[in-house]
Each structure stands twice: as C-alpha cells, then as structure tokens.
Write an enzyme that holds these catalytic residues in place. Structure first.
Site, mmCIF file in Angstrom:
data_model
loop_
_atom_site.group_PDB
_atom_site.id
_atom_site.type_symbol
_atom_site.label_atom_id
_atom_site.label_comp_id
_atom_site.label_asym_id
_atom_site.label_seq_id
_atom_site.Cartn_x
_atom_site.Cartn_y
_atom_site.Cartn_z
ATOM 1 N N MET A 14 0.865 -1.197 0.000
ATOM 2 C CA MET A 14 0.000 0.000 0.000
ATOM 3 C C MET A 14 0.894 1.238 0.000
ATOM 4 O O MET A 14 1.818 1.336 0.815
ATOM 5 C CB MET A 14 -0.911 0.029 1.241
ATOM 6 C CG MET A 14 -1.974 -1.040 1.234
ATOM 7 S SD MET A 14 -3.252 -0.744 2.492
ATOM 8 C CE MET A 14 -2.388 -1.153 3.992
ATOM 9 N N CYS A 16 -0.633 4.621 -0.786
ATOM 10 C CA CYS A 16 -1.407 5.865 -0.705
ATOM 11 C C CYS A 16 -2.796 5.563 -0.129
ATOM 12 O O CYS A 16 -3.140 4.392 0.082
ATOM 13 C CB CYS A 16 -1.565 6.495 -2.087
ATOM 14 S SG CYS A 16 -2.478 5.437 -3.220
ATOM 15 N N CYS A 19 -4.806 3.111 -2.125
ATOM 16 C CA CYS A 19 -4.516 1.689 -1.867
ATOM 17 C C CYS A 19 -5.324 1.203 -0.668
ATOM 18 O O CYS A 19 -5.873 0.100 -0.673
ATOM 19 C CB CYS A 19 -3.029 1.497 -1.557
ATOM 20 S SG CYS A 19 -1.959 1.844 -2.939
ATOM 21 N N TYR A 68 -1.868 -6.905 -3.691
ATOM 22 C CA TYR A 68 -1.220 -6.695 -2.383
ATOM 23 C C TYR A 68 -0.887 -8.040 -1.754
ATOM 24 O O TYR A 68 -1.665 -8.994 -1.846
ATOM 25 C CB TYR A 68 -2.148 -5.916 -1.436
ATOM 26 C CG TYR A 68 -2.595 -4.606 -2.036
ATOM 27 C CD1 TYR A 68 -1.790 -3.470 -1.949
ATOM 28 C CD2 TYR A 68 -3.803 -4.510 -2.729
ATOM 29 C CE1 TYR A 68 -2.187 -2.275 -2.534
ATOM 30 C CE2 TYR A 68 -4.211 -3.327 -3.309
ATOM 31 C CZ TYR A 68 -3.407 -2.217 -3.210
ATOM 32 O OH TYR A 68 -3.784 -1.045 -3.788
ATOM 33 N N CYS A 129 -13.047 20.745 30.269
ATOM 34 C CA CYS A 129 -13.843 21.547 29.330
ATOM 35 C C CYS A 129 -15.193 21.931 29.927
ATOM 36 O O CYS A 129 -15.533 23.111 30.010
ATOM 37 C CB CYS A 129 -14.021 20.785 28.023
ATOM 38 S SG CYS A 129 -14.950 21.728 26.820
ATOM 39 N N CYS A 134 -13.807 25.388 28.768
ATOM 40 C CA CYS A 134 -14.545 25.962 27.637
ATOM 41 C C CYS A 134 -15.926 26.479 28.030
ATOM 42 O O CYS A 134 -16.270 27.636 27.774
ATOM 43 C CB CYS A 134 -14.768 24.918 26.541
ATOM 44 S SG CYS A 134 -13.527 23.645 26.390
ATOM 45 N N CYS A 551 -22.058 45.685 -5.196
ATOM 46 C CA CYS A 551 -22.648 44.754 -4.256
ATOM 47 C C CYS A 551 -22.334 43.302 -4.618
ATOM 48 O O CYS A 551 -22.211 42.977 -5.798
ATOM 49 C CB CYS A 551 -24.147 44.939 -4.399
ATOM 50 S SG CYS A 551 -24.990 45.018 -2.905
ATOM 51 N N CYS A 552 -22.271 42.401 -3.647
ATOM 52 C CA CYS A 552 -21.998 40.975 -3.862
ATOM 53 C C CYS A 552 -20.729 40.779 -4.687
ATOM 54 O O CYS A 552 -20.649 39.851 -5.493
ATOM 55 C CB CYS A 552 -23.147 40.261 -4.548
ATOM 56 S SG CYS A 552 -24.665 40.428 -3.663
HETATM 57 C C1 LIG Z 1 -10.210 28.362 30.932
HETATM 58 C C2 LIG Z 1 -10.126 27.370 29.788
HETATM 59 C C3 LIG Z 1 -10.841 27.593 28.635
HETATM 60 C C4 LIG Z 1 -10.779 26.686 27.580
HETATM 61 N N1 LIG Z 1 -11.515 26.938 26.455
HETATM 62 C C5 LIG Z 1 -11.469 26.072 25.428
HETATM 63 C C6 LIG Z 1 -12.258 26.292 24.266
HETATM 64 O O1 LIG Z 1 -12.991 27.281 24.173
HETATM 65 N N2 LIG Z 1 -12.196 25.399 23.245
HETATM 66 C C7 LIG Z 1 -11.380 24.295 23.319
HETATM 67 O O2 LIG Z 1 -11.344 23.524 22.374
HETATM 68 N N3 LIG Z 1 -10.623 24.051 24.418
HETATM 69 C C8 LIG Z 1 -10.650 24.901 25.470
HETATM 70 N N4 LIG Z 1 -9.910 24.643 26.589
HETATM 71 C C9 LIG Z 1 -9.056 23.429 26.615
HETATM 72 C C10 LIG Z 1 -9.873 22.166 26.902
HETATM 73 O O3 LIG Z 1 -10.657 22.367 28.038
HETATM 74 C C11 LIG Z 1 -8.931 20.974 27.101
HETATM 75 O O4 LIG Z 1 -8.086 20.873 25.968
HETATM 76 C C12 LIG Z 1 -9.682 19.652 27.267
HETATM 77 O O5 LIG Z 1 -10.687 19.771 28.233
HETATM 78 C C13 LIG Z 1 -8.698 18.537 27.633
HETATM 79 O O6 LIG Z 1 -9.386 17.326 27.782
HETATM 80 P P1 LIG Z 1 -8.644 16.034 28.378
HETATM 81 O O7 LIG Z 1 -9.629 14.928 28.320
HETATM 82 O O8 LIG Z 1 -7.331 15.867 27.752
HETATM 83 O O9 LIG Z 1 -8.342 16.403 29.904
HETATM 84 P P2 LIG Z 1 -9.343 16.783 31.079
HETATM 85 O O10 LIG Z 1 -10.670 17.179 30.588
HETATM 86 O O11 LIG Z 1 -8.606 17.753 31.915
HETATM 87 O O12 LIG Z 1 -9.532 15.411 31.872
HETATM 88 C C14 LIG Z 1 -8.519 14.841 32.610
HETATM 89 C C15 LIG Z 1 -9.132 14.197 33.835
HETATM 90 O O13 LIG Z 1 -8.204 13.251 34.360
HETATM 91 C C16 LIG Z 1 -8.376 13.201 35.761
HETATM 92 N N5 LIG Z 1 -7.172 12.573 36.323
HETATM 93 C C17 LIG Z 1 -5.894 13.046 36.296
HETATM 94 N N6 LIG Z 1 -5.059 12.164 36.866
HETATM 95 C C18 LIG Z 1 -5.812 11.120 37.270
HETATM 96 C C19 LIG Z 1 -5.510 9.888 37.930
HETATM 97 N N7 LIG Z 1 -4.272 9.551 38.274
HETATM 98 N N8 LIG Z 1 -6.534 9.051 38.219
HETATM 99 C C20 LIG Z 1 -7.807 9.354 37.859
HETATM 100 N N9 LIG Z 1 -8.140 10.504 37.227
HETATM 101 C C21 LIG Z 1 -7.150 11.354 36.934
HETATM 102 C C22 LIG Z 1 -8.590 14.652 36.137
HETATM 103 O O14 LIG Z 1 -9.263 14.756 37.373
HETATM 104 C C23 LIG Z 1 -9.416 15.174 34.954
HETATM 105 O O15 LIG Z 1 -10.799 15.186 35.234
HETATM 106 C C24 LIG Z 1 -9.964 25.521 27.679
HETATM 107 C C25 LIG Z 1 -9.243 25.281 28.854
HETATM 108 C C26 LIG Z 1 -9.319 26.181 29.897
HETATM 109 C C27 LIG Z 1 -8.542 25.909 31.158
#
Ligand SMILES: Cc1cc2nc3c(=O)[nH]c(=O)nc-3n(C[C@H](O)[C@H](O)[C@H](O)COP(=O)(O)OP(=O)(O)OC[C@H]3O[C@@H](n4cnc5c(N)ncnc54)[C@H](O)[C@@H]3O)c2cc1C
Length: 554
Positions: A14, A16, A19, A68, A129, A134, A551-552
C-alpha cells in the site's frame, strides 16, 4: 461457541490512501465479511470481522488478486455483539485513566466496538472543558459581551443600559449550565452504554498493564491515559507565597474586584482580560514577549490590542517580573519593561501562562511510559506510548490543547489500541479560536511560518470595513488575512479577526484540508450580508481592488 472472528492482516504494497480504499473494498466484497478497515496505508494493517467460516486463505487470495501481499497476524473468535476480541481473564478490555473529554471519547468508541470499558476519574466527571474550561468561560464571556454592547450600543439612537450589578447571579447561571451539560453530555451519556463503568478514584499504574484504583488492582487489556493538564505558573520570586488566581478560580469569584493584573497575554489571558474589563474591573495584562496573541499574525495581534485598549484594558509587553508581594490586601508586581521599572498594583492577580500535562505521581515511570521535555507523554503517530499496551490522548500528550483535539485523539487511541488498525493521528488543517470580541480564528500557516517552511507565498489583507455584513452591523472591528502559495494559488493559511470569526474559519478549514485555491473561494457563491462573504472578498483582494466592486463583489 462464537460464529464470528476478528482478524488482523499485515498488508504489503500500500502506497497511498487509494490503496487503503482498494484493500478495504477487496475485503468487503468477500461473502461473510462483516467489517473491514485499514486505518492508514502507512500502518500496513487491515482489521476484519467476518463469519467464522471465512478461511484465512480466501482473504489473502482476494488481496493478492488486487495486487497486495498479505500475511495473517491474528485470528480470534468473537463473543456475540462484539467487534473486538476480548480476553476473558482480564477485568476490562480498555481502561481510561481520567474522565474528561479524551477519556469519554475513548470509552464510547471502545463500547461501540463491543469492548468492556472502565473510566477512572479522581475528580469531577467531565474533566476540564465542561467543568472549569470551555463551557464556563464562554458563557461568562457571552454575558460580558451582552453587558458591554448594551452599555455601548453600536447604533446611535439606541439607549445604553447600565452594566448589570449582579455578578453572583451570572456566576450562578454559569454553574447551572455547567451542571446541566455535565449531566447531559457525560453522566447520562455514560449510562447509555452498559459496557462503560465509571470508577471514582485515583488511578496508579503499577507496571505492565496493572492499575490500582481504591486498593483494587486491575489488569485491563489496554489502557488510554487521558489525565489532562493543569495551569502552570512561572518561577517568579514571591509568586507562590503571595498566592494567585488560576483560570478555574477566576471563573467562580464570589465578588468582582476593582482591579486585576493578568500575567500572560495568550488566548486565556486575553479572553479573561476583556471579560473582567467588561464587568467594570480595571484590568492590566503583563506579557513577557514582544506581542500578545503571539501565535497569531502580527496584524491581528496589533488590531486586537487597539480594541482592548479602547475598552480600557492596559496591555504591557516585553515585561520581566522580578518579584510579587502582598501589601494591604493588594498584589504588588515588580516589573521592568523596555528599561523602565514599575510596581503594578491590583486587588487580584490571575496567572494565565499556559498549562502543562498531568503526568507525574501516578506511576507512568513504573509502567515504562516515556515523557518529553515539558512532561508530555511521548506517543507515536498512532498515539501509542513506549509501553505498547498503553496509549495516551488529550492534553497529557502536550500541545495543541483543545477539547476537539482531545476528543478526536481519545477515539483514535481506543480504536488503535483495541483493533490494531493503525489509524494515524492527523492534525492537518486544525483551526483554533480565541474568544475575545472580536474573535481571532486561524487555520493553517501564518505568513512567517509559510516562509520559514520554504514556501513562496503571497498574502491578502482585507479590513472589515470592506465587508457588507460588518458595515450593516456597524461593527467593522477586524480584518481577514489569507496566505496562498504563489505559483499554485493554493490556500495555506487563513486568519480572521471578526465578530464570530470562529464560524467564518470553518470554510477556510475545509478549503485548506481539501487543497482548494483562492480562486475556488472567489468563484464560490457566498450569501450576501454574511460575515463569511468576507473570505470571498479577501480571496478577490489577491487580484482586484475590492473597494471598486459593486454589491456581492460584482
Ligand atoms: C479556561 C479554559 C478555557 C478553555 N476553552 C477552550 C475552548 O474554548 N475550546 C477548546 O477547544 N478548548 C478549550 N480549553 C481546553 C480544553 O478544556 C482541554 O483541551 C480539554 O478539556 C482537555 O481534555 P482532556 O480529556 O485531555 O483532559 P481533562 O478534561 O482535563 O480530563 C482529565 C481528567 O483526568 C483526571 N485525572 C488526572 N489524573 C488522574 C488519575 N491519576 N486518576 C484518575 N483521574 C485522573 C482529572 O481529574 C481530569 O478530570 C480551555 C481550557 C481552559 C482551562
């Protein structure tokens, strides 16, 4: 006894995507084949679910006829209802460490493939998030925007309303929205899949595939680490002793302060600066680099600074902070910028200097999972870590940290882990948005990045006063910049500063993803009086003076 089998083939030859499609089609036409897929031609693998009567040789001969060479790597019987093999002596087929967006996406994909899944979450289900990122930030930003535009209407003759005084009620509504979305989009969704179990607790990797949760040791077949990231603060003397707000705490302040210093002029710092300024807080942003919104085109960063300064946000760049201290309930931030020293003072201090992967303290080293220089989990193009049974997805693998990237990665990691299909983690044409007003939305290369890559590019910059939608809305704040390859006209970058730029960027994202040219954009119908018509006008700007068009764009 099962009457279906899961098979994995190594396929040679393969070269591409075409493929990969031929191989998939050749397999699907064989009677008894229920599902066949090739994740990526690069991985050289195909996975198949077929009736147990389908002989290996039938599959291999079909591929040989299509040009293949294939070898059988794995054949296992499937339990009814499953499309991935299970190992009966393991408790779960897949375990996610973390219960945020990446983990949920991984768990749902795994459940759809018929696997038994456990999500281990030590904090609040849903992760960053929905709970502290977010969702809460964007609803407060929208509230601040409505508040600002009612106080300063764009149309003369409309009555200005005073800014609302009830911050607590706004925060309460934000909390209600967060609770509703957490329930609706995470807790209830998990309940729809009987194969998914949520384990509340702290997960620790013990080595191999072993994971300890609340004193019980599990040995899932595969693991997806999705532990997210945490705010990072620079090592400034006195900063940690003085204490400071993170984005999470700033979203839940009990009362609005009179003044706030924000360290960091990236997307989160700028979004919060405007949010609080619009609620009447006197805001100052301290940025160590020469520009805020550093990743963006300079024209966009400069214009946004002007708009924020019009709203009384003070923005200082090239700032070095030597010390932070508290005095009489205020923060004193000792700064030096362009040879001038200044002690900045405010009631509150918010640090928004980026986030770092959560990768320490839960046994990644014991499990043989390698980390990179910023603590990110090192993964290959299939999101597999240096422990071949452990995959990683989301913020814990480092930049870019966006929720839609985390969700995509989670699903892909789970599928690759369970089926070995070898799908490639592909971030081509990844758009991003900063939710200031106007918003910044970008996709592809900036002019500088394109040139650094050796591309010969031309650019077009269109101020929004040429866009009818902006004129009609009496909001011409912003511009559109397009970057195109000189000889082919292919669009390689689009950068928009405009109200709702986040909606506009999606057309440019498709254009870049599918290799369209600026001529394609210019020759495509765009409804009149929409902001996305600005993209067509910007495309026309490469060859024509749009101020001379009717316009447009006619
Ligand atoms: C203020 C702010 C605004 C944002 N705005 C946007 C936006 O508008 N658009 C966008 O796309 N992104 C935005 N983001 C980024 C987005 O929120 C993150 O990229 C996304 O939520 C990451 O998801 P994740 O699953 O990787 O981690 P998370 O959602 O952080 O999940 C990780 C989880 O793992 C748990 N955990 C960690 N260690 C352990 C362990 N050892 N055992 C059990 N649990 C554990 C934590 O408690 C947590 O709940 C923003 C972030 C912030 C802080």
């Amino acid at each position: 006894m099962s009457n279906r089998s899961f098979l994995r083939l190594r396929v040679e030859g393969m070269t591409c995507e075409g493929c990969a499609r031929h191989v998939t089609e050749a397999l699907k036409t064989i009677p008894g084949v229920e599902m066949a897929q090739v994740g990526s031609w690069r991985a050289g693998q195909a996975t198949i679910v077929a009736s147990a009567e389908v002989a290996d040789s039938v599959l291999l001969v079909a591929l040989q006829k299509s040009g293949y060479r294939a070898v059988l790597v794995e054949r296992r019987e499937l339990e009814p209802g499953r499309t991935v093999p299970s190992s009966k002596d393991r408790n779960y087929d897949l375990m996610t460490i973390g219960g945020g967006s990446a983990a949920f996406s991984a768990a749902i994909k795994a459940a759809e493939l018929g696997a038994r899944v456990a999500i281990v979450e030590k904090g609040t289900v849903g992760g960053t998030c929905v709970n502290i990122g977010c969702v809460p930030s964007k609803t407060l930003i929208k509230a601040a925007e409505l508040c600002y535009h009612s106080a300063y209407p764009q149309f003369e003759g409309l009555t200005a309303c005073p800014p609302p005084s009830n911050w607590q009620r706004v925060v309460q509504q934000k909390d209600e929205l967060v609770a509703a979305l957490r329930q609706g989009k995470y807790v209830d969704v998990a309940a729809v899949y009987p194969a998914i179990t949520i384990l509340k607790g702290d997960a620790t990797l013990l080595g191999g595939r072993q994971v300890r949760v609340n004193g019980t040791v599990y040995e899932p077949e595969k693991i997806v680490v999705a532990t997210g990231s945490s705010p990072w603060a620079p090592p400034v003397p006195g900063l940690h002793a003085a204490g400071f707000l993170t984005s999470e705490q700033a979203l839940s302040l009990e009362a609005l302060p009179a003044s706030m210093i924000i360290i960091g002029g990236g997307s989160i710092g700028l979004e919060f600066a405007q949010l609080f300024a619009r609620f009447g807080v006197q805001v100052m942003v301290l940025e160590s680099g020469p520009h805020v919104a550093r990743a963006e085109e300079p024209e966009i960063g400069q214009a946004l600074v002007r708009y924020l300064e019009d709203e009384k946000v003070r923005i200082c760049t090239n700032v070095t902070i030597s010390r932070v201290e508290r005095q009489d309930g205020n923060y004193l931030v000792h700064t030096e910028a362009n040879g001038k020293q200044e002690i900045c003072r405010a009631e509150r201090l918010l640090v928004a200097t980026g986030r770092r992967p959560n990768t320490s303290g839960f046994g990644l080293d014991a499990a043989g999972v390698r980390l990179g220089p910023r603590g990110e989990i090192v993964v290959n193009e299939h999101l597999q870590t240096s422990n071949l049974d452990i995959y990683a997805a989301g913020d814990c693998v480092g930049d870019p940290m966006y929720v839609y990237v985390a969700a995509y990665a989670g699903g892909l990691a789970a599928e690759n882990a369970l089926t070995g299909v070898g799908k490639v983690y592909d971030l081509t044409a990844l758009p991003h948005v900063t939710f200031t007003d106007p918003q910044i939305a970008s996709v592809g290369l900036t002019e500088q990045h394109a040139k650094a890559k050796g591309l010969h590019v031309q650019t077009a910059v269109l101020p929004l006063h040429h866009v009818p939608r902006a004129l009609a809305a009496r909001n011409t704040k912003g511009l559109i910049k397009l970057v195109a390859e000189e000889d082919t006209d292919r669009l390689v970058g689009a950068h928009v500063l405009a109200a709702e730029a986040g909606e506009v960027i999606q057309e440019a994202t498709l254009a870049i993803r599918f290799g369209l040219t600026v001529q394609d954009l210019a020759q495509t119908f765009h409804p009149y009086l929409t902001m996305v018509e600005g993209l067509k006008l910007a495309a026309l700007t490469f060859k024509r003076d749009v101020s001379k068009l009717s316009c447009c764009a006619g």
